[in-house]
Design a protein around this motif. Structure first.
Motif: not given
Length: 98
Positions: A1-21, A38-40
């Motif tokens: 069974m897969e277990r996940r945690i989600t961390i939210e930040e109050s800034v608009l998500y922007k896919e940058d080179y680090q996330m692609r890497m 999600m929701n800004e």
């Protein structure tokens, strides 16, 4: 069974080179992560299957000098690995709860 945690930040998500890497490479010492907007806000989902937090690990027993030394040596390796991929080491989340 897969277990996940989600961390939210109050800034608009922007896919940058680090996330692609992070998406395209397995970087030793880092948890797999997927980012989304999600929701800004930014949400980062981490696969923590089979992992235990530092907080949970040391609630039952005391942390000793040997444990700290081992952690620091492993963290030094992670920093070197992160730098190889030109990622910002200041973005590593070090929170005992996670």
């Amino acid at each position: 069974m897969e277990r996940r945690i989600t961390i939210e930040e109050s800034v608009l998500y922007k896919e940058d080179y680090q996330m692609r890497m992070l998406a395209r490479n397995h970087i030793e010492g880092l948890l797999p992560v997927k980012g989304r907007g999600m929701n800004e806000r930014s949400c980062y989902d981490y696969d923590v299957s089979g992992k235990i937090s530092i907080k949970a690990m040391y609630e039952r027993s005391k942390i000793g000098a040997k444990d700290i030394k081992s952690f620091l040596l492993q963290f030094k390796k992670v920093i070197k690995e992160v730098q190889k991929y030109l990622l910002n080491v200041n973005c590593i989340l070090l929170n005992p709860e996670y």
